[in-house]
Enzyme design. Structure first.
Site, PDB file in Angstrom:
ATOM      1  N   LYS A 170       0.865  -1.182   0.000  1.00 57.36           N
ATOM      2  CA  LYS A 170       0.000   0.000   0.000  1.00 57.36           C
ATOM      3  C   LYS A 170       0.899   1.228   0.000  1.00 57.36           C
ATOM      4  O   LYS A 170       1.572   1.527   0.984  1.00 57.36           O
ATOM      5  CB  LYS A 170      -0.908  -0.012   1.232  1.00 57.36           C
ATOM      6  CG  LYS A 170      -1.898   1.147   1.273  1.00 57.36           C
ATOM      7  CD  LYS A 170      -2.790   1.027   2.506  1.00 57.36           C
ATOM      8  CE  LYS A 170      -3.787   2.168   2.593  1.00 57.36           C
ATOM      9  NZ  LYS A 170      -4.659   2.056   3.791  1.00 57.36           N
ATOM     10  N   ARG A 180     -10.721   9.668   1.103  1.00 56.77           N
ATOM     11  CA  ARG A 180     -10.680  10.336   2.411  1.00 56.77           C
ATOM     12  C   ARG A 180     -11.823  11.338   2.548  1.00 56.77           C
ATOM     13  O   ARG A 180     -12.329  11.569   3.644  1.00 56.77           O
ATOM     14  CB  ARG A 180      -9.310  10.991   2.611  1.00 56.77           C
ATOM     15  CG  ARG A 180      -8.204   9.944   2.794  1.00 56.77           C
ATOM     16  CD  ARG A 180      -6.805  10.517   2.826  1.00 56.77           C
ATOM     17  NE  ARG A 180      -5.818   9.441   2.938  1.00 56.77           N
ATOM     18  CZ  ARG A 180      -4.524   9.592   2.725  1.00 56.77           C
ATOM     19  NH1 ARG A 180      -4.046  10.786   2.390  1.00 56.77           N
ATOM     20  NH2 ARG A 180      -3.698   8.560   2.841  1.00 56.77           N
ATOM     21  N   LYS A 192       0.812   9.831   6.262  1.00 58.39           N
ATOM     22  CA  LYS A 192       0.888   8.383   6.448  1.00 58.39           C
ATOM     23  C   LYS A 192       2.156   7.783   5.840  1.00 58.39           C
ATOM     24  O   LYS A 192       2.256   6.573   5.668  1.00 58.39           O
ATOM     25  CB  LYS A 192      -0.359   7.719   5.857  1.00 58.39           C
ATOM     26  CG  LYS A 192      -1.653   8.191   6.513  1.00 58.39           C
ATOM     27  CD  LYS A 192      -2.839   7.344   6.116  1.00 58.39           C
ATOM     28  CE  LYS A 192      -4.093   7.782   6.867  1.00 58.39           C
ATOM     29  NZ  LYS A 192      -5.244   6.875   6.646  1.00 58.39           N
ATOM     30  N   GLU A 208       7.715  -7.023   2.103  1.00 56.57           N
ATOM     31  CA  GLU A 208       6.441  -7.014   2.821  1.00 56.57           C
ATOM     32  C   GLU A 208       5.599  -8.235   2.442  1.00 56.57           C
ATOM     33  O   GLU A 208       4.931  -8.842   3.286  1.00 56.57           O
ATOM     34  CB  GLU A 208       5.664  -5.734   2.496  1.00 56.57           C
ATOM     35  CG  GLU A 208       6.301  -4.450   3.008  1.00 56.57           C
ATOM     36  CD  GLU A 208       6.104  -4.250   4.508  1.00 56.57           C
ATOM     37  OE1 GLU A 208       5.456  -5.101   5.154  1.00 56.57           O
ATOM     38  OE2 GLU A 208       6.608  -3.244   5.028  1.00 56.57           O
ATOM     39  N   LYS A 223      -2.100  -1.638  -3.738  1.00 56.93           N
ATOM     40  CA  LYS A 223      -2.902  -0.408  -3.745  1.00 56.93           C
ATOM     41  C   LYS A 223      -1.971   0.799  -3.856  1.00 56.93           C
ATOM     42  O   LYS A 223      -1.042   0.906  -3.055  1.00 56.93           O
ATOM     43  CB  LYS A 223      -3.725  -0.339  -2.458  1.00 56.93           C
ATOM     44  CG  LYS A 223      -4.594   0.907  -2.327  1.00 56.93           C
ATOM     45  CD  LYS A 223      -5.342   0.917  -0.994  1.00 56.93           C
ATOM     46  CE  LYS A 223      -6.191   2.182  -0.881  1.00 56.93           C
ATOM     47  NZ  LYS A 223      -6.920   2.255   0.414  1.00 56.93           N
ATOM     48  N   SER A 249      -9.888   5.398  -5.640  1.00 56.17           N
ATOM     49  CA  SER A 249     -10.830   6.487  -5.921  1.00 56.17           C
ATOM     50  C   SER A 249     -10.285   7.522  -6.890  1.00 56.17           C
ATOM     51  O   SER A 249     -10.993   7.966  -7.800  1.00 56.17           O
ATOM     52  CB  SER A 249     -11.234   7.161  -4.603  1.00 56.17           C
ATOM     53  OG  SER A 249     -10.082   7.649  -3.910  1.00 56.17           O
ATOM     54  N   TYR A 288     -14.426   0.811  -8.108  1.00 57.64           N
ATOM     55  CA  TYR A 288     -15.689   1.552  -8.100  1.00 57.64           C
ATOM     56  C   TYR A 288     -16.396   1.460  -9.451  1.00 57.64           C
ATOM     57  O   TYR A 288     -17.545   1.856  -9.577  1.00 57.64           O
ATOM     58  CB  TYR A 288     -15.419   3.020  -7.747  1.00 57.64           C
ATOM     59  CG  TYR A 288     -14.740   3.173  -6.408  1.00 57.64           C
ATOM     60  CD1 TYR A 288     -15.478   3.162  -5.224  1.00 57.64           C
ATOM     61  CD2 TYR A 288     -13.351   3.283  -6.315  1.00 57.64           C
ATOM     62  CE1 TYR A 288     -14.846   3.264  -3.988  1.00 57.64           C
ATOM     63  CE2 TYR A 288     -12.725   3.393  -5.086  1.00 57.64           C
ATOM     64  CZ  TYR A 288     -13.476   3.377  -3.932  1.00 57.64           C
ATOM     65  OH  TYR A 288     -12.845   3.464  -2.703  1.00 57.64           O
TER      66      TYR A 288
END
Length: 299
Positions: A170, A180, A192, A208, A223, A249, A288
């Site tokens: 991510k 958000r 972040k 990871e 992502k 998004s 989406y």
């Protein structure tokens, strides 16, 4: 269509549909209207859903305690979805940010996100979601070691059949803005980047992924999708479990914006975008566009 995972935004209450300005065609729904959305999707062949809660600020605290409360509207909606559509696959979101007064995925102490102290909170959150009926737990927090801790907690609570879809790679991306907006979950301070990945770093994705795989992840998420097709491909080549990709998004919003201005053909752009993600190696695509695409196929 069977490759799609459709994201839905949940709010507390009844009869509520709030369009999200930066995400054309996407709304926040109360439980009753979300059930209608799921019914429409199932009729189109979409059977996998991830639910994201938009929680009022008054319910948030530093420990994200509302995530584990028995009267949590998110957990109640999951129970209702599984009761109404038992054959559907319901995926959750495991991170502190929807419930945290700090807006971060992990616990904040003295201005710092503390990894190890966050893990028990994520484990309790995961067990609460499994108890509500979630089929696939989705840790999106990017804390180190959380897959092993969550797996142990789920197994200890008797949920050995509940799967984990780890958000393995991510990235700290510019394409998260509309999401958000949808959840009102932006950090109250800082960013972040201390726990999400550097977009320049490919090697860390492999590290990871190896850790998540060894800790018991059943599938792994990349992502965003479009700028990270190479990461999707390399994980698919290296690991013998399903790889999913999140068509986020911002990626969807820019297609809508260009199409609304007449700069490209919406249907063709959506088809090409989703095809590229599948071609890169994604077994499942969280997008989406799922409902629109399923309707395109029926034209």
């Amino acid at each position: 269509v069977s490759d799609f995972i459709y994201p839905l935004f949940l709010v507390d209450g009844k009869g509520i549909e709030v369009p999200i300005a930066s995400m054309p065609g996407i709304s926040r729904y109360s439980e009753d209207l979300m059930l209608r959305q799921i019914e429409e999707c199932v009729a189109l062949g979409i059977n996998s859903f991830v639910i994201f809660p938009a929680v009022e600020d008054a319910l948030k605290d530093k420990e994200a305690s509302y995530a584990m409360r028995s009267d949590n509207f998110y957990l109640e909606a999951i129970r209702q979805i599984k009761a109404r559509f038992p054959e559907s696959v319901v995926m959750s979101d495991v991170a502190m940010d929807p419930y945290s007064s700090d807006g971060h995925d992990g616990l904040v102490i003295d201005g710092k996100i503390v990894n190890d102290e966050t893990l028990p909170i994520l484990a309790k959150m995961s067990v609460a979601q499994a108890q509500a009926g979630v089929d696939i737990i989705g840790p999106s927090d990017m804390m180190d070691g959380r897959i092993g801790v969550i797996r142990e907690a789920l197994d200890g609570a008797g949920f050995t059949d509940v799967s984990i879809m780890s958000y393995t790679a991510k990235y700290a991306s510019a394409f998260y803005g509309p999401f958000r907006d949808a959840l009102n979950s932006a950090p109250k301070s800082g960013d972040k980047k201390t726990y999400q990945m550097n977009p320049a770093n490919r090697r860390e994705a492999l590290l990871e992924a190896q850790l998540d795989f060894e800790e018991g992840a059943d599938m792994m998420m990349v992502k965003p999708a479009l700028c990270y097709l190479d990461i999707i491909h390399v994980l698919k080549e290296q690991f013998p479990i399903p790889i999913t990709a999140y068509n986020v998004s911002g990626e969807c919003a820019m297609v809508h914006a260009a199409a609304q201005n007449g700069w490209l053909n919406y249907d063709l752009a959506v088809y090409e975008m989703l095809l590229s993600i599948r071609r890169a190696g994604a077994d499942g695509i969280l997008t989406y566009f799922a409902k629109d695409f399923a309707q395109m196929l029926r034209k």
